[in-house]
Design an enzyme around this catalytic site. Structure first.
Site, PDB file in Angstrom:
ATOM      1  N   HIS A 164     -44.806 -12.451  19.983  1.00 25.12           N
ATOM      2  CA  HIS A 164     -45.133 -11.750  18.743  1.00 25.12           C
ATOM      3  C   HIS A 164     -44.752 -12.661  17.591  1.00 25.12           C
ATOM      4  CE1 HIS A 164     -45.278  -9.046  15.475  1.00 25.12           C
ATOM      5  NE2 HIS A 164     -43.976  -8.849  15.396  1.00 25.12           N
ATOM      6  N   ASN A 172     -46.732 -11.746   9.844  1.00 23.70           N
ATOM      7  CA  ASN A 172     -46.545 -10.752  10.905  1.00 23.70           C
ATOM      8  C   ASN A 172     -47.684  -9.730  10.840  1.00 23.70           C
ATOM      9  OD1 ASN A 172     -45.737  -8.684  12.581  1.00 23.70           O
ATOM     10  ND2 ASN A 172     -43.600  -8.697  11.889  1.00 23.70           N
ATOM     11  N   CYS A 199     -44.804  -3.338  16.426  1.00 27.16           N
ATOM     12  CA  CYS A 199     -45.078  -4.756  16.714  1.00 27.16           C
ATOM     13  C   CYS A 199     -45.097  -5.059  18.207  1.00 27.16           C
ATOM     14  CB  CYS A 199     -44.058  -5.649  16.018  1.00 27.16           C
ATOM     15  SG  CYS A 199     -44.144  -5.553  14.228  1.00 27.16           S
TER      16      CYS A 199
HETATM   17  N1  ACO Z   1     -37.630 -14.045  -1.884  1.00 28.25           N
HETATM   18  C1  ACO Z   1     -36.493 -14.523  -2.410  1.00 28.25           C
HETATM   19  N2  ACO Z   1     -35.271 -14.031  -2.107  1.00 28.25           N
HETATM   20  C2  ACO Z   1     -35.227 -13.027  -1.223  1.00 28.25           C
HETATM   21  C3  ACO Z   1     -36.373 -12.485  -0.634  1.00 28.25           C
HETATM   22  C4  ACO Z   1     -37.609 -13.042  -1.002  1.00 28.25           C
HETATM   23  N3  ACO Z   1     -38.783 -12.606  -0.500  1.00 28.25           N
HETATM   24  N4  ACO Z   1     -36.013 -11.504   0.209  1.00 28.25           N
HETATM   25  C5  ACO Z   1     -34.666 -11.425   0.162  1.00 28.25           C
HETATM   26  N5  ACO Z   1     -34.190 -12.348  -0.714  1.00 28.25           N
HETATM   27  C6  ACO Z   1     -32.814 -12.615  -1.068  1.00 28.25           C
HETATM   28  C7  ACO Z   1     -31.901 -11.455  -0.779  1.00 28.25           C
HETATM   29  O1  ACO Z   1     -31.932 -10.535  -1.850  1.00 28.25           O
HETATM   30  C8  ACO Z   1     -30.566 -12.134  -0.646  1.00 28.25           C
HETATM   31  O2  ACO Z   1     -30.066 -12.399  -1.937  1.00 28.25           O
HETATM   32  P1  ACO Z   1     -28.520 -12.217  -2.239  1.00 28.25           P
HETATM   33  O3  ACO Z   1     -27.834 -13.213  -1.329  1.00 28.25           O
HETATM   34  O4  ACO Z   1     -28.440 -12.568  -3.683  1.00 28.25           O
HETATM   35  O5  ACO Z   1     -28.203 -10.797  -1.901  1.00 28.25           O
HETATM   36  C9  ACO Z   1     -30.917 -13.484  -0.015  1.00 28.25           C
HETATM   37  O6  ACO Z   1     -32.336 -13.657  -0.251  1.00 28.25           O
HETATM   38  C10 ACO Z   1     -30.657 -13.530   1.465  1.00 28.25           C
HETATM   39  O7  ACO Z   1     -31.189 -12.363   2.048  1.00 28.25           O
HETATM   40  P2  ACO Z   1     -31.035 -12.075   3.557  1.00 28.25           P
HETATM   41  O8  ACO Z   1     -31.667 -10.756   3.889  1.00 28.25           O
HETATM   42  O9  ACO Z   1     -29.610 -12.303   3.965  1.00 28.25           O
HETATM   43  O10 ACO Z   1     -31.920 -13.255   4.168  1.00 28.25           O
HETATM   44  P3  ACO Z   1     -32.083 -13.690   5.646  1.00 28.25           P
HETATM   45  O11 ACO Z   1     -31.689 -15.089   5.790  1.00 28.25           O
HETATM   46  O12 ACO Z   1     -31.494 -12.693   6.619  1.00 28.25           O
HETATM   47  O13 ACO Z   1     -33.662 -13.634   5.814  1.00 28.25           O
HETATM   48  C11 ACO Z   1     -35.380 -12.226   6.730  1.00 28.25           C
HETATM   49  C12 ACO Z   1     -34.360 -12.409   5.623  1.00 28.25           C
HETATM   50  C13 ACO Z   1     -36.399 -13.343   6.637  1.00 28.25           C
HETATM   51  C14 ACO Z   1     -36.078 -10.880   6.543  1.00 28.25           C
HETATM   52  C15 ACO Z   1     -34.655 -12.291   8.086  1.00 28.25           C
HETATM   53  O14 ACO Z   1     -33.565 -11.421   8.118  1.00 28.25           O
HETATM   54  C16 ACO Z   1     -35.585 -11.947   9.214  1.00 28.25           C
HETATM   55  O15 ACO Z   1     -36.462 -12.698   9.553  1.00 28.25           O
HETATM   56  N6  ACO Z   1     -35.388 -10.801   9.866  1.00 28.25           N
HETATM   57  C17 ACO Z   1     -36.307 -10.358  10.895  1.00 28.25           C
HETATM   58  C18 ACO Z   1     -37.193  -9.353  10.264  1.00 28.25           C
HETATM   59  C19 ACO Z   1     -38.577  -9.312  10.826  1.00 28.25           C
HETATM   60  O16 ACO Z   1     -39.159 -10.272  11.263  1.00 28.25           O
HETATM   61  N7  ACO Z   1     -39.151  -8.123  10.780  1.00 28.25           N
HETATM   62  C20 ACO Z   1     -40.486  -7.954  11.175  1.00 28.25           C
HETATM   63  C21 ACO Z   1     -40.693  -6.674  11.882  1.00 28.25           C
HETATM   64  S1  ACO Z   1     -39.819  -6.641  13.404  1.00 28.25           S
HETATM   65  C22 ACO Z   1     -40.518  -7.750  14.288  1.00 28.25           C
HETATM   66  O17 ACO Z   1     -41.669  -7.932  14.185  1.00 28.25           O
HETATM   67  C23 ACO Z   1     -39.693  -8.554  15.223  1.00 28.25           C
END
Ligand code: ACO
Length: 327
Positions: free
Chosen positions: A254, A284, A117
Site C-alpha cells: 500500500h 495515498n 486503505c
Molecule cells: N507541512 C508542514 N508542516 C507540517 C505539516 C505539513 N503538511 N504537517 C505537519 N506539520 C508540522 C507539525 O505541525 C509539526 O510541527 P511542530 O513540531 O511545530 O508541532 C511538525 O510538522 C512535525 O509533525 P509530526 O506529525 O511530528 O511529523 P512526522 O514526522 O510524524 O510526519 C506524517 C507526519 C508524515 C503524517 C507521519 O507521521 C506519517 O507518515 N504517518 C503515517 C500516516 C499515514 O500514512 N496515514 C495514511 C493513512 S494510513 C495508511 O495508509 C498506512
C-alpha cells in the site's frame, strides 16, 4: 496440503488516475506547507484529484476496462465484482452494482468491501475465497477511492497525503497442485483491531450525524503500527505458504508514505530494489494504491510469470493484511 486445488489466477490488471495533477507547490499556495516538508516526510511529489462530478465508480470503471482489456476478457466473462472503497458515490447502492451497470453486466453479483486503505487486500481475500469455494469462476476485484472528497483542505497534517485513483485485477479459477509452486493466489492473511479506531477515522457518517465528514489522524501513531503490523502480516503470509520472505521476488505495498515502505523493508531485511513504489506520483490513494502499483510493475516488465508477488496494506480500523501470489 497437496493435491488438486482451485487457485485464483490473476489474468489481467489495469489502473486509472484522474487527469488533474496537483503538485506539492500548488498545495503550498493553499495551506501552510512546503514541497520540501512533504517530500522529505512522505516521498509524495504530486497527487491526482478527481474532476468535479467525477465519481469513485467512474474511476473504478476505467480501471476495470483496462484490466479486462489486459486480460483479453469482457464484462460478460465476469461472475462477481468486488469493489474495495471507503468513498462510495452514494451511501447506497454499492459502487459494485453501479460499476456492474456501467460495464453493461446483466448477470453475476456485485458488492463493496470496506477496509479503508487495506480494502484491496480484503477484497482479494473475499474474491479468492469465493473462487476457492466454487461460487464464482471469475472475479473483477477493484480498489477505487476519491479521498479528496473527505479531506479537510485546511488541515495540513492530512490533506497533503492523499489522492484519487483506481486499480483493478481480473481473477480466473485455475487448478493447482496445492503447493507454493502453484500459479495464482497462495494465501491471504487478514487482521484488524477495532481498539485502534481513534488513530485514524472519519468524524461523521450517515447513522451518526447524516453527514460525510473529514479524515482525522494521529500520524505518528499510525506510522508505528504500520511498520510493525505490515511486517508481521508479510511474515505470516510467507510462513503460511512455507516460503522464506527472502524468496519473495516483488513486494507491492500500500502506497501511504515512502518512509513506511522503507521502514517495513528494513525490518524485513528486504532490498529496496524489490519494493514497488509509486507513492511519489499519486500519494495515498487508499484502496486503489496496491492495484495501481501492481499494474505499474506489470506494465514496465518488472513482474514476470512464475515470480512470487506479495501485496500488503494497512488502513483505518485498524485493518491490515497481505496476499501472496505466484504471477
Ligand atoms: N507541512 C508542514 N508542516 C507540517 C505539516 C505539513 N503538511 N504537517 C505537519 N506539520 C508540522 C507539525 O505541525 C509539526 O510541527 P511542530 O513540531 O511545530 O508541532 C511538525 O510538522 C512535525 O509533525 P509530526 O506529525 O511530528 O511529523 P512526522 O514526522 O510524524 O510526519 C506524517 C507526519 C508524515 C503524517 C507521519 O507521521 C506519517 O507518515 N504517518 C503515517 C500516516 C499515514 O500514512 N496515514 C495514511 C493513512 S494510513 C495508511 O495508509 C498506512
Amino acid at each position: 496440503m497437496t493435491g488438486p486445488v482451485l487457485r485464483s489466477h490473476v489474468i489481467g490488471c489495469g489502473s486509472y488516475l484522474p487527469e488533474n495533477i496537483v503538485t506539492n507547490a500548488e498545495l503550498a499556495a493553499k495551506v501552510d506547507t512546503s514541497d520540501e516538508w512533504i517530500r522529505t516526510r512522505t516521498g509524495i511529489r504530486q497527487r491526482h484529484i478527481a474532476a468535479p462530478g467525477e465519481k469513485t465508480s467512474d474511476l473504478a470503471v476505467k480501471a476495470a476496462l483496462a484490466a479486462l482489456a489486459n486480460a483479453g476478457a469482457t464484462a460478460d466473462d465476469i461472475d462477481m465484482v468486488v469493489v474495495a472503497t471507503t468513498t462510495p458515490d452514494l451511501t447506497f447502492p454499492s459502487v459494485g452494482t453501479i460499476v456492474q451497470r456501467k460495464l453493461g453486466m446483466t448477470r453475476g453479483f456485485a458488492f463493496d468491501v470496506q477496509a479503508v486503505c487495506a480494502g484491496f487486500i480484503y477484497a482479494m481475500s473475499v474474491a479468492d475465497n469465493f473462487i476457492k469455494a466454487g461460487q464464482a469462476k471469475s472475479a473483477l476485484v477493484i480498489g477505487a477511492d476519491t479521498m479528496s472528497r473527505i479531506l479537510d483542505w485546511t488541515d495540513r497534517t492530512t490533506c497533503v497525503l492523499f489522492g484519487d485513483g483506481a486499480g483493478a485485477v481480473v481473477l480466473n479459477a485455475g487448478e493447482g497442485g496445492g503447493t507454493s509452486e502453484d500459479r495464482g493466489v497462495l494465501n491471504t492473511v487478514l487482521f484488524s483491531d477495532g481498539r485502534l479506531h481513534d488513530l485514524l477515522y472519519v468524524d461523521s457518517g450517515p447513522s451518526t450525524n447524516q453527514s460525510v465528514g473529514f479524515i482525522r489522524m494521529q500520524g505518528k501513531e499510525v506510522f508505528k503500527h504500520a511498520v510493525t503490523n505490515i511486517a508481521a502480516s508479510v511474515e505470516a503470509s510467507a510462513a503460511a505458504a512455507g516460503v522464506p520472505v527472502s524468496a519473495i521476488d516483488w513486494f507491492v505495498p500500500h502506497q501511504a508514505n515512502q518512509r513506511i515502505l522503507d521502514g517495513t523493508a528494513k525490518k524485513l531485511k528486504v532490498d529496496a530494489s524489490r519494493v514497488v513504489s509509486t507513492v511519489a506520483l499519486h500519494g495515498n490513494t487508499s484502496a486503489a494504491s496496491v492495484p495501481l502499483a501492481l499494474s505499474t510493475a506489470v506494465a514496465d516488465g518488472r513482474i514476470q510469470r512464475g515470480q512470487l508477488v506479495l501485496m500488503e496494506a494497512l488502513g483505518a480500523g485498524m485493518t491490515w493484511g497481505a496476499c501472496l501470489l505466484r504471477w
